[in-house]
Motif scaffolding. Structure first.
Motif, short mmCIF file in Angstrom:
data_model
loop_
_atom_site.label_atom_id
_atom_site.label_comp_id
_atom_site.label_asym_id
_atom_site.label_seq_id
_atom_site.Cartn_x
_atom_site.Cartn_y
_atom_site.Cartn_z
N ASP A 138 24.86 50.17 43.36
CA ASP A 138 24.19 49.06 42.69
C ASP A 138 24.65 48.99 41.23
OD1 ASP A 138 21.81 47.89 41.08
OD2 ASP A 138 21.40 47.35 43.16
N ASP A 139 24.70 47.77 40.69
CA ASP A 139 25.14 47.59 39.31
C ASP A 139 24.21 48.30 38.33
OD1 ASP A 139 26.27 44.19 39.82
OD2 ASP A 139 27.30 46.11 40.08
N ARG A 140 23.00 48.57 38.74
CA ARG A 140 22.06 49.21 37.85
C ARG A 140 22.16 50.73 37.88
NH1 ARG A 140 16.68 46.94 40.14
NH2 ARG A 140 17.92 47.17 42.04
N GLU A 141 23.11 51.26 38.64
CA GLU A 141 23.30 52.71 38.71
C GLU A 141 23.46 53.28 37.30
OE1 GLU A 141 23.33 56.23 39.62
OE2 GLU A 141 23.56 55.04 41.44
N PRO A 142 22.57 54.19 36.88
CA PRO A 142 22.62 54.67 35.49
C PRO A 142 23.74 55.65 35.19
CG PRO A 142 20.90 55.81 36.70
CD PRO A 142 21.44 54.76 37.62
N ILE A 143 24.28 56.29 36.23
CA ILE A 143 25.33 57.30 36.02
C ILE A 143 26.67 56.73 36.47
CG2 ILE A 143 26.03 59.67 36.41
CD1 ILE A 143 23.27 59.34 35.10
N GLN A 144 27.62 56.65 35.57
CA GLN A 144 28.95 56.14 35.88
C GLN A 144 30.00 57.11 35.35
OE1 GLN A 144 29.57 53.44 37.65
NE2 GLN A 144 27.52 52.52 37.74
N PHE A 153 29.14 58.34 31.64
CA PHE A 153 28.28 57.38 30.97
C PHE A 153 26.90 57.42 31.61
CE2 PHE A 153 32.55 55.89 30.20
CZ PHE A 153 32.51 55.46 28.88
N VAL A 154 25.89 57.55 30.78
CA VAL A 154 24.50 57.57 31.24
C VAL A 154 23.79 56.36 30.65
CG1 VAL A 154 22.33 58.85 31.29
CG2 VAL A 154 24.51 60.08 31.37
N ARG A 155 23.41 55.45 31.54
CA ARG A 155 22.75 54.20 31.13
C ARG A 155 23.56 53.48 30.05
NH1 ARG A 155 19.33 58.34 31.77
NH2 ARG A 155 17.99 58.20 33.61
N GLY A 156 24.87 53.47 30.26
CA GLY A 156 25.77 52.75 29.38
C GLY A 156 26.22 53.51 28.16
N GLN A 157 25.70 54.71 27.94
CA GLN A 157 26.05 55.49 26.76
C GLN A 157 26.96 56.66 27.14
OE1 GLN A 157 25.06 54.59 23.57
NE2 GLN A 157 24.28 52.78 24.64
N LEU A 158 28.02 56.87 26.34
CA LEU A 158 28.93 57.99 26.58
C LEU A 158 28.21 59.30 26.30
CD1 LEU A 158 31.75 59.20 27.10
CD2 LEU A 158 32.23 58.85 24.66
N VAL A 159 28.32 60.25 27.24
CA VAL A 159 27.71 61.56 27.09
C VAL A 159 28.80 62.62 27.24
CG1 VAL A 159 26.11 63.23 28.10
CG2 VAL A 159 25.48 60.81 27.97
N GLU A 160 28.89 63.53 26.26
CA GLU A 160 29.89 64.58 26.30
C GLU A 160 29.53 65.61 27.37
OE1 GLU A 160 32.71 64.81 24.69
OE2 GLU A 160 32.41 62.95 23.55
N THR A 161 30.53 66.04 28.14
CA THR A 161 30.32 67.07 29.16
C THR A 161 31.40 68.13 29.08
OG1 THR A 161 31.65 65.92 30.83
CG2 THR A 161 29.29 65.39 30.74
N THR A 162 31.08 69.30 29.60
CA THR A 162 32.12 70.32 29.78
C THR A 162 32.89 70.00 31.05
OG1 THR A 162 30.76 71.78 31.14
CG2 THR A 162 30.58 72.04 28.76
N PHE A 163 33.99 70.68 31.24
CA PHE A 163 34.79 70.51 32.46
C PHE A 163 33.93 70.72 33.71
CE2 PHE A 163 36.89 73.02 35.78
CZ PHE A 163 37.75 72.07 36.30
N SER A 164 33.17 71.81 33.72
CA SER A 164 32.38 72.14 34.91
C SER A 164 31.26 71.13 35.14
CB SER A 164 31.80 73.55 34.76
OG SER A 164 32.84 74.51 34.71
N GLU A 165 30.61 70.69 34.07
CA GLU A 165 29.55 69.69 34.21
C GLU A 165 30.10 68.40 34.80
OE1 GLU A 165 27.05 71.32 30.33
OE2 GLU A 165 28.11 69.41 30.24
#
Length: 240
Positions: A138-144, A153-165
């Motif tokens: 769905d277009d409303r999927e918060p995790i991309q 991207f979480v709810r349209g915002q870039l979120v930094e992650t580690t390789f494993s995450e």
């Protein structure tokens, strides 16, 4: 040619690591101090960092955390300390793997290869599965996920992650609703030749929840399946 940065104050150990990695076809740069290592992370732009915990100018854990703030490059800790608490602390600081000295150079190069392979090359089947999952979502999927740039991207915002995450999130999104055992998650992010524990998976999940859940204390996206593992609840995410 993949690039490896060695941050190690023991000249003999640093030279040995550099020699083995160079023989395996890697381009290697060496730093004997934390400040030089941090500078080379920006200038050399390595594909992987080997980091000693004991450095003359800064604690290795602090260096790990500083690198992680600037980059998603895989970080492998090298340490004389074998306590589980040290490994957990390293994971919390953003490390992706941990090797206790002394160690086999053959095992070290195998782990380097595994980390870089998982960091830089996505398997074609996984990419196809993820593309299909995103297209059907769905277009409303918060995790991309941005597969080419390895961004979350979480709810349209870039979120930094580690390789494993990132790898864990990629797996969850590829198979929404599937219950993964801790062993399956370990194999997905490390392969069979790297050291990791159930506790390490739990740390990664806690960190991921802090980044994607609206209330990490009451997770709705990454659910715990008691006595077994975790699952990503796509049904809830589409309603959020």
């Amino acid at each position: 040619m993949y690039k490896v940065l060695v941050i190690e104050d023991d000249v003999m150990m640093s030279d040995m690591l550099s020699m083995y990695l160079s023989e395996e076809g890697y381009s290697v740069m060496q730093a004997y101090r934390a400040d030089d290592g941090l500078r080379l992370v920006a200038d050399f732009v390595p594909d992987l960092v080997l980091l000693d915990l004991i450095l003359p100018d800064l604690d290795g854990m602090e260096v790990c955390a500083l690198i992680r703030k600037r980059s998603n490059v895989p970080i492998m800790i090298l340490s004389m300390k074998s306590e589980v608490s040290e490994r957990v602390q390293a994971l919390k600081a953003g490390a992706d793997d941990y090797m206790c000295k002394p160690f086999s150079m053959h095992e070290m190069t195998a782990r380097v290869e595994a980390l870089i392979r998982r960091s830089s090359v996505m398997q074609i089947e996984s990419a196809q599965q993820m593309a299909a999952a995103v297209e059907a979502s769905d277009d409303r999927e918060p995790i991309q996920l941005d597969f080419e740039r390895r961004l979350l991207f979480v709810r349209g915002q870039l979120v930094e992650t580690t390789f494993s995450e990132y790898e864990l999130m990629r797996l969850f999104l590829a198979y929404p609703g599937k219950v993964f055992s801790r062993e399956e998650l370990i194999n997905a992010i490390r392969g069979f030749d790297s050291f990791v524990t159930d506790r390490a998976i739990d740390v990664h999940i806690v960190n991921l929840r802090k980044k994607i859940e609206q209330n990490p204390k009451e997770p709705r996206l990454i659910r715990t399946v008691w006595g077994f593992g975790y699952k990503y609840t796509a049904e809830y995410s589409r309603k959020s």
